[in-house]
Write an enzyme that holds these catalytic residues in place. Structure first.
Site, mmCIF file in Angstrom:
data_model
loop_
_atom_site.group_PDB
_atom_site.id
_atom_site.type_symbol
_atom_site.label_atom_id
_atom_site.label_comp_id
_atom_site.label_asym_id
_atom_site.label_seq_id
_atom_site.Cartn_x
_atom_site.Cartn_y
_atom_site.Cartn_z
ATOM 1 C CG ASP B 14 -1.993 0.983 1.201
ATOM 2 O OD1 ASP B 14 -2.092 1.687 0.185
ATOM 3 O OD2 ASP B 14 -2.755 1.055 2.189
ATOM 4 C CG ASP B 108 -3.228 3.891 -3.534
ATOM 5 O OD1 ASP B 108 -4.177 3.196 -3.937
ATOM 6 O OD2 ASP B 108 -3.317 4.650 -2.563
ATOM 7 C CD GLU B 109 -5.406 -0.541 -0.957
ATOM 8 O OE1 GLU B 109 -5.754 -1.583 -0.407
ATOM 9 O OE2 GLU B 109 -6.159 0.437 -1.124
#
EC number: 2.7.7.7
Lengths: 372, 368
Positions: B14, B108-109
Site C-alpha cells: 500500500d 496505489d494498492e
C-alpha cells in the site's frame, strides 16, 4: 390613428406573419400583431421572441402611431370578408374599430410600445440569393434535421457560405442532406445554424419567387429581407458537427435505379415491415435488386424484385424504410444512384439527372444493422 | 478445535499517501507541507491528503471546505491521474519481477501472492522489504506492506506500521493477532457495521470468535459466515491477477443543486459520454443500467433496468437513462447524478448459456 386598407391584401400579409405566432405564449403580448403606421406605410410585425417578421403595406392614411391588435381575432374576422376596403380607427376607449361594408367591429388593443422590439444586427455580413433557390435549399434539407433537445445544433439547418458557393446541411445523425450551389456565392466565408421554424416560414413564402433575398448575419442573428418583408431571427448557438468527416469516400458498390419505381416498391414493401423499426432489406446481386420486409411478430412478409444497374459486390443491407421514402420523395430526378461500401456504413443517395448547373444534392442514410 | 490453515504467502503493498506523495515528489516546494489532492472549488472532495495534513484530521473523501477549516494552511493541488497511473505502472513492474500473481486493488494498492516467486526467495518478509526498497529507489515514494497467510490479514497488517513500514503476521501468530485486533480494523467493518458489532458486545476479534456461527448468521445475515471464518484465519479468496470488472460507472457532483430535469438530462449526457468512453476503453458492454441520484439532503436513490441486449454506445445509454430519469418524479433537488453499467459481457462463457442474447436490429448512427 386611422387608416384604410384592402381586406384581402391585409389578410394575405397577416396569414404569412401569423405563422410565427405560438399557440400558447407565456408573454400574452406576443398573441398580437404590431401595427406601426407612418403615413401611407403600415408595418405589421409578429414575433415569438426568437424570430420577428415584419411586412410593410401601402395604406391610405396621413396619420401615425402604433398599436398591438389580437392576432387570432383579427385573422378570424378578415377571413370572412369578401374583398373590400376596411377602415381601422383607434378610438379613445382603448379599442380599435374596424368598419366594413357590413358593419362595425371593436377590438381591444395594447399600446405599441409593449411589443418586444426586434434586435438590430450589429456589423452584419451580407449575401444575396434568389428566393426560389433559398426555398429549394430549405425544402431539400429541413426534413433531415433532428428534434433532439439534447443536441440543439442538429435541430436546425447549417448554412455555410463561401466565395466558392453556398452549402446547406441538415442531419439527425440517422440521415444527412447536403445541398450545395456553386452558381451563387458569398463575398466572404460564414457559417451559422438556422432554426427550423423561421426556415419553414421562409420556404413557404419564397417558393417559386424570383425576388432577390438579402441575407444579413452576424454571430447571433440573421436577417432575411425581400419584397416588403423582413425576418430577423436568433441563430442556434453551438458548433455544427463535422459532417464532412462522416461522408464515406470509398464506395465501391454503386446502384442506379428509376427513382419512382424504387420509391413505390419501398413504400409497398414497408407496409409489411416491423411497425417500430420500419426495417427493409435490400439484396443486390447482378442486375437485380431484391427488396424485402418481414414482421416476425405477425408473420407478415413481402418481397419485390427490380432490375437495376449495379456495379459492385453482391451485398445485403438494411434500412429504415421511412428514411428512404422521405429522401426519395424529396428528390425530383428520374433516376437515383445509391452508393454503398459495407452493410454498416452509410449509403449515399444522389440524383442522377434533373439538377441545375452548379447544383448538388448528397443524401446520406445510415443502415440498420441486420442480425441474420 | 484448531482449524488447519491454508498457508499462502501474501503481501499487501500500500503506497503511503500516494497521490499526495506524487505531488510532493513533482513539486519539491510542497514537501513537508499539508496538502490535499482534489477538493478545491466550493464543493470538491479531497482525494488524498499528505501525512502533514492528516495530522490536522484531514482525510480523503472529506469535503474541501471542512478540510480547510481543520487545517487553514492546507494547500489544494489538482489531481493528475495521468501521472499517478504512470507511477503506478512503474510500481506494478516491480511486483511482476517477483510474481505474476498480482491483484491490483487501485492505483496505489495491490495483493501479491509470493508463495512461489520468481526469485525463489522463501521469505515473504524479505521480499516485501526488497519491493519497498525498489519502489523507493525507482520512484522516490514510500510504501507500506503487510505480510501474512491470506489477503485479509495482509491488508490489515499493512496498516499497522504505516507509513513506510511493514508488518509480518506469521502463521503461528495469526490467531492471536486476530483475537487482539480491534473490530473496527477488520476489513469490511465500516462505521455502520462497527456500531452494529458494538451493540452485540463485539469489540475485538476475541469477542467475535466467541459468537457461534448461527448467532452471527442470524444477526449479520450473509456476512455472518464471512466474519465467522475470517476471525479463524480462514479467508480463501485467492490473489486474482486481472480482476474482471463487475461494473463500470461515472458520476458528477454539481456545483449547485439542480431541480430541472432538463438540466439533469444535459448533465447525464456528459456522464453517459464518460461511461461510453470507459466501456469502449475496457472493450465491454453492459445490460444493466443504473441511475444514481443523490438528493440535496444526501439521501441516495438508484433506479435500474436490465435490457435484452448489451449496450455500450452513448446514445443507447442516454436513451435508457432518460427513461429512468423520467419514470418518476424527483423528490428534491439533486446534488449528484451517476450512471453505472453492470451485467457486463466480460464474464467469459458464464452468462452465455443462461440468457441467449436476443437479436435486435439496430439502427446505426453517423458518428459525429
Amino acid at each position: 390613428m386611422k387608416f384604410i386598407v384592402s381586406s384581402s391584401y391585409l389578410l394575405k400579409q397577416l396569414q404569412v406573419l401569423g405563422g410565427i405566432i405560438n399557440n400558447n405564449n407565456t408573454l400574452p403580448i406576443l398573441d398580437n400583431f404590431l401595427f406601426d403606421l407612418d403615413g401611407n406605410s403600415l408595418t405589421v410585425s409578429a414575433s415569438d421572441l426568437e424570430t420577428t417578421v415584419s411586412s410593410t403595406l401601402d395604406v391610405e392614411s396621413n396619420e401615425s402611431g402604433s398599436v398591438c391588435i389580437p392576432a387570432r381575432l383579427l385573422l378570424d374576422t378578415l377571413k370572412t370578408f369578401p374583398e373590400q376596403p376596411l377602415t381601422f380607427t383607434v378610438e379613445e376607449n382603448s379599442t380599435v374599430e374596424i368598419s366594413s361594408n357590413h358593419g362595425k367591429y371593436a377590438l381591444a388593443y395594447a399600446p405599441g410600445e409593449e411589443f418586444p422590439s426586434a434586435v438590430e444586427l450589429k456589423d452584419p455580413s451580407e449575401t444575396k440569393v434568389q428566393g426560389d433557390i433559398l426555398a429549394t435549399a430549405i425544402s431539400k434539407t429541413i426534413f433531415a434535421s433532428g428534434n433532439d433537445d439534447l443536441r440543439p445544433v442538429m435541430s436546425g439547418v447549417f448554412f455555410q457560405f463561401s466565395t466558392e458557393g453556398l452549402t446547406f446541411v441538415a442531419t439527425d445523425a440517422h440521415k444527412l442532406v447536403k445541398y450545395s450551389r456553386e452558381d451563387v456565392s458569398a463575398s466572404q466565408t460564414a457559417e451559422f445554424i438556422m432554426p427550423k421554424k423561421p426556415l419553414t416560414l421562409l420556404k413557404n413564402i419564397l417558393a417559386g419567387s424570383e425576388e432577390e433575398v438579402t441575407i444579413e448575419y452576424n454571430d447571433s442573428n440573421a436577417k432575411f429581407s425581400f419584397d416588403n418583408t423582413t425576418m430577423i431571427c436568433r441563430l442556434i448557438d453551438g458548433k455544427y458537427p463535422n459532417y464532412e468527416a462522416v461522408i464515406p469516400k470509398e464506395n465501391p458498390n454503386k446502384l442506379s435505379i428509376d427513382r419512382n419505381q424504387f420509391l413505390n416498391s419501398v413504400r409497398r414493401v414497408s407496409i409489411f415491415s416491423n411497425k417500430t423499426t420500419h426495417q427493409i432489406r435490400l439484396k443486390i446481386a447482378g442486375a437485380e435488386l431484391n427488396i424485402s420486409a418481414e414482421d416476425i411478430d405477425y408473420s407478415n412478409k413481402a418481397e419485390e424484385r427490380l432490375t437495376c444497374d449495379y456495379q459492385g459486390d453482391d451485398m445485403q443491407i438494411g434500412f429504415n424504410s421511412r428514411f428512404l421514402t422521405e429522401m426519395l420523395n424529396n428528390l425530383t430526378s428520374d433516376d437515383v444512384s445509391l452508393e454503398m461500401s459495407l452493410p454498416n456504413r452509410a449509403g449515399i443517395l444522389t440524383p442522377v439527372d434533373g439538377l441545375d448547373e452548379g447544383e448538388r444534392v448528397t443524401m446520406l442514410v445510415m443502415p440498420v444493422m441486420l442480425n441474420n | 478445535m484448531e482449524t488447519e490453515l491454508p498457508i499462502r504467502k501474501i503481501i499487501h503493498v500500500d503506497m503511503d499517501a500516494f497521490y499526495a506523495s506524487v505531488e510532493q515528489l513533482d513539486d519539491p516546494s510542497l514537501v513537508g507541507k499539508a496538502i490535499a489532492v482534489g477538493g478545491g472549488g466550493t464543493r470538491g472532495v479531497v482525494s488524498a491528503a499528505s501525512y502533514e495534513a492528516r495530522k490536522f484530521g484531514v482525510r480523503s473523501a472529506m469535503s474541501g471546505a471542512l478540510a480547510k477549516k481543520l487545517c487553514p494552511e492546507l494547500i489544494f493541488v489538482r489531481t493528475n491521474f495521468e501521472r499517478y497511473r504512470e507511477i503506478s505502472a512503474k510500481i506494478r513492474k516491480i511486483f511482476f519481477e517477483y510474481t505474476d500473481l498480482v491483484e491490483p486493488l487501485s492505483l496505489d494498492e495491490a495483493y501479491l501472492d509470493v508463495t512461489e516467486n520468481k526469485k525463489g526467495n522463501p521469505s515473504a518478509t524479505l521480499i516485501a522489504t526488497e519491493i519497498r526498497q525498489k519502489i523507493k529507489e525507482r520512484t522516490g515514494l514510500n510504501a507500506s506492506a503487510g505480510i501474512s497467510i491470506n489477503k485479509f490479514i495482509a491488508k490489515v497488517a499493512s496498516d499497522i506500521n504505516k507509513p513506510n513500514g511493514q508488518k509480518t503476521v506469521p502463521p503461528e501468530e495469526v490467531l492471536d493477532f486476530l483475537e487482539q485486533l480491534d473490530i473496527k480494523k477488520f476489513y469490511g467493518v465500516g462505521k455502520v457495521m462497527k456500531e452494529k458489532m458494538y451493540r452485540h458486545g463485539i469489540y475485538t476479534g476475541a469477542d467475535l470468535k466467541k459468537k457461534s456461527f448461527e448467532y452471527l448468521q442470524e444477526n449479520f445475515g450473509k456476512s455472518g459466515s464471512y466474519y465467522y471464518n475470517i476471525v479463524r484465519g480462514i479467508h480463501n479468496s485467492t490473489v486474482k491477477p486481472e480482476r474482471t470488472r463487475k461494473s463500470l460507472a461515472a458520476e458528477r457532483t454539481f456545483s449547485e443543486n439542480i431541480s430541472s430535469e432538463i438540466f439533469m438530462l444535459e448533465k447525464l449526457e456528459n456522464i453517459a459520454e464518460e461511461v461510453a468512453k470507459r466501456l469502449k476503453k475496457s472493450k465491454v458492454a453492459g445490460r444493466t443500467i443504473t441511475l444514481k441520484i443523490k438528493y440535496r439532503d444526501f439521501t441516495l436513490q438508484t433506479r435500474s433496468k436490465t435490457l435484452p441486449l448489451y449496450i455500450a454506445s452513448k446514445e443507447l445509454i442516454l436513451d435508457n437513462v432518460k427513461d429512468l430519469l423520467l419514470q418518476d418524479e424527483m423528490k428534491d433537488s439533486v446534488r449528484l447524478l451517476g450512471i453505472s453499467m453492470s451485467n457486463l459481457n466480460n464474464e467469459k462463457g458464464k452468462k452465455k448459456e443462461e440468457i441467449p442474447e436476443k437479436t435486435i436490429d439496430v439502427q446505426l448512427k453517423l458518428e459525429f
